[in-house]
Design a protein around this motif. Sequence first.
Motif, short mmCIF file in Angstrom:
data_model
loop_
_atom_site.label_atom_id
_atom_site.label_comp_id
_atom_site.label_asym_id
_atom_site.label_seq_id
_atom_site.Cartn_x
_atom_site.Cartn_y
_atom_site.Cartn_z
N GLY A 1 4.77 -2.88 2.79
CA GLY A 1 4.35 -4.22 2.38
C GLY A 1 5.50 -5.00 1.81
O GLY A 1 6.67 -4.68 2.01
N ILE B 1 0.97 1.39 -7.78
CA ILE B 1 0.14 1.32 -6.58
C ILE B 1 -0.18 2.76 -6.20
O ILE B 1 0.74 3.55 -5.97
CB ILE B 1 0.85 0.63 -5.40
N VAL C 1 0.49 5.33 1.24
CA VAL C 1 -0.31 6.22 2.08
C VAL C 1 0.29 7.62 2.05
O VAL C 1 1.49 7.78 2.34
CB VAL C 1 -0.39 5.71 3.53
N GLY D 1 -2.08 5.75 -3.86
CA GLY D 1 -2.63 6.08 -2.56
C GLY D 1 -4.01 6.69 -2.71
O GLY D 1 -4.51 6.88 -3.83
N GLN D 2 -4.62 7.01 -1.56
CA GLN D 2 -5.98 7.57 -1.55
C GLN D 2 -5.98 9.08 -1.79
O GLN D 2 -7.01 9.64 -2.14
CB GLN D 2 -6.66 7.26 -0.23
N GLN E 1 0.83 -1.20 0.00
CA GLN E 1 0.00 0.00 0.00
C GLN E 1 0.86 1.25 0.00
O GLN E 1 2.04 1.21 0.35
CB GLN E 1 -0.95 0.03 1.19
N ALA F 1 5.36 3.96 1.13
CA ALA F 1 5.00 2.65 0.59
C ALA F 1 5.37 1.59 1.61
O ALA F 1 6.39 1.70 2.30
CB ALA F 1 5.73 2.39 -0.72
#
Length: 122
Positions: free
Chosen positions: A26, A111, A5, A113-114, A3, A24
């Motif tokens: 994970g 990938i 963020v 983020g929001q 993920q 990042a």
Amino acid sequence: QVQVVESGGGLVQFGGSLRLSCAASGSIVKIDRMEWYRQVPGKQRELVATITSGGSTNYADFVKGRFFIYWSDDKTVSLQMNRLTPEDTAVYLCNAELEAAWDIHEYRGPIWGQGTQVAVSS
């Protein structure tokens, strides 16, 4: 398993500064580059700045000399934004182009983020 963020958005006055972070996490094998985009409702998403794993940077013309992207650690980039104007108001989104692996899975690609909201008052 992986993920991205963003953090650091907020409200700032004309001419002020903000620093955004993008972390990042994970099962990351390698990050090729990280990018900041911004999105205003009703407009196309636009690329703001890019940094490669080697530290090469690239900026949109509208932020050159005001915004600076850099690695804070091996999985976090920051975007220092100076001399902000109301035209910089947007949701700022981070994208990591990376390779990941977990269990029997492999992934290579973006990938997102929001996003984090930046608002600049006049």
